[in-house]
Motif scaffolding. Structure first.
Motif, PDB file in Angstrom:
ATOM      1  N   SER A 145       0.845  -1.203   0.000  1.00  0.00           N
ATOM      2  CA  SER A 145       0.000   0.000   0.000  1.00  0.00           C
ATOM      3  C   SER A 145       0.874   1.246   0.000  1.00  0.00           C
ATOM      4  O   SER A 145       0.572   2.222  -0.690  1.00  0.00           O
ATOM      5  N   GLY A 148       2.844   1.380  -3.274  1.00  0.00           N
ATOM      6  CA  GLY A 148       1.873   1.620  -4.345  1.00  0.00           C
ATOM      7  C   GLY A 148       1.510   3.089  -4.506  1.00  0.00           C
ATOM      8  O   GLY A 148       0.918   3.489  -5.512  1.00  0.00           O
ATOM      9  N   ARG A 151       4.458   3.873  -7.168  1.00  0.00           N
ATOM     10  CA  ARG A 151       4.581   3.152  -8.456  1.00  0.00           C
ATOM     11  C   ARG A 151       3.565   2.019  -8.501  1.00  0.00           C
ATOM     12  O   ARG A 151       3.038   1.608  -7.451  1.00  0.00           O
ATOM     13  N   PRO A 152       3.255   1.533  -9.718  1.00  0.00           N
ATOM     14  CA  PRO A 152       2.291   0.430  -9.813  1.00  0.00           C
ATOM     15  C   PRO A 152       2.808  -0.787  -9.036  1.00  0.00           C
ATOM     16  O   PRO A 152       3.987  -1.126  -9.122  1.00  0.00           O
ATOM     17  N   MET A 153       1.920  -1.387  -8.261  1.00  0.00           N
ATOM     18  CA  MET A 153       2.311  -2.525  -7.417  1.00  0.00           C
ATOM     19  C   MET A 153       1.313  -3.659  -7.567  1.00  0.00           C
ATOM     20  O   MET A 153       0.110  -3.415  -7.746  1.00  0.00           O
ATOM     21  N   TYR A 154       1.768  -4.881  -7.453  1.00  0.00           N
ATOM     22  CA  TYR A 154       0.860  -6.027  -7.363  1.00  0.00           C
ATOM     23  C   TYR A 154       0.329  -6.046  -5.933  1.00  0.00           C
ATOM     24  O   TYR A 154       1.086  -6.063  -4.978  1.00  0.00           O
ATOM     25  N   ARG A 155      -0.997  -6.010  -5.776  1.00  0.00           N
ATOM     26  CA  ARG A 155      -1.553  -5.779  -4.446  1.00  0.00           C
ATOM     27  C   ARG A 155      -2.250  -6.981  -3.811  1.00  0.00           C
ATOM     28  O   ARG A 155      -2.690  -6.911  -2.672  1.00  0.00           O
TER      29      ARG A 155
END
Ligand SMILES: Cc1cc2nc3c(=O)[nH]c(=O)nc-3n(C[C@H](O)[C@H](O)[C@H](O)COP(=O)(O)O)c2cc1C
Length: 241
Positions: A145, A148, A151-155
């Motif tokens: 979180s 994110g 930058r784009p993150m796998y959440r």
């Protein structure tokens, strides 16, 4: 019987009454093999398929499905099970495949590709699936979180997120199976109306396994199709951006 693909899609229905005729176990098994070819998250294949042909187990599965018609009249069952707990085993399977397949690579580009794939299974997968501390899901969630924000993150990192991940893949396998059955001239009904505790006990499954779907299989009786297939208007669910 190989049907045109659109015809297979359109003629698949959830059949609630099957004829009292036997279907071939070997054909159902072939359809289960097709199920295993479904796309699945990280190719971890965290699923199992229980092909129920034994009369006593069939009666008990039907009871666990509240004897709903699709279960009571089914000639066989396929129970699709998720096994998130097998991630280490399936991770190693992928790693071995990569190591063997690409062991003689000489050029720099291919070696880098191999290294990325190995790192994915050696480091990323354990970070995602490993539950080293009970609170590690919360820590991972807070971590992504915060990162994110920048930058784009796998959440999807918590334990319940991963349950969704494995059930998604299992549901794709279920659809591969049902379409293969239809292409073979057989019918199915996917069911989530069942007592999961009883079914797990019947199949001797460990606590960590989860039932994704129970699929009743057989030959359709026309009274087993409750109405024509109807869906909300396509424009309500289709968005072009
Ligand atoms: C995950 C899932 C669970 C379902 N559970 C049941 C069930 O327990 N009993 C049943 O009769 N149908 C069940 N169905 C069938 C749906 O009711 C059916 O797919 C829907 O009404 C659309 O009809 P169609 O499959 O003939 O197009 C289930 C379908 C799915 C995908």
């Amino acid at each position: 019987m190989i049907k045109d693909f659109n015809e297979v899609i359109k003629s698949r229905r959830s059949v609630r009454f099957f004829l009292g005729k036997n279907i071939k176990t070997s054909i159902v098994k072939e359809c289960i093999k097709n199920a295993t070819l479904a796309p699945n998250s990280s190719n971890l294949q965290l699923w199992e398929f229980y092909h129920v042909i034994n009369d006593e187990i069939k009666i008990n599965i039907s009871k666990s499905c509240f004897d709903q018609p699709a279960a009571k009249t089914a000639n066989q069952f396929v129970v699709i099970v998720t096994r998130k707990d097998l991630w280490k085993n399936r991770r190693d399977f992928n790693l071995n495949f990569i190591m063997n397949k690409f062991k003689d690579l000489k050029d720099k580009k291919s070696r880098r590709k191999k290294k990325n794939a190995v790192n994915y299974y050696k480091f990323l997968i354990p970070t995602l699936y490993g539950n080293f501390l009970k609170i590690s899901g919360l820590i991972k969630y807070l971590n992504v979180s915060i990162l994110g924000l920048f930058r784009p993150m796998y959440r999807q990192v918590t334990s319940s997120d991963l349950r969704v991940v494995v059930h998604k893949s299992a549901a794709l396998a279920a659809q591969n199976f049902m379409l293969s059955m239809r292409a073979s001239g057989y019918d199915t009904c996917p069911m989530e109306g069942f007592d999961s505790v009883r079914v797990k006990k019947l199949l001797n499954l460990p606590g960590s396994a989860e039932i994704n779907m129970i699929i009743g299989c057989g030959l359709r009786s026309e009274k087993g199709i409750y109405s024509e297939q109807f869906r909300v208007p396509f424009e309500e669910v289709y968005f072009e951006k």
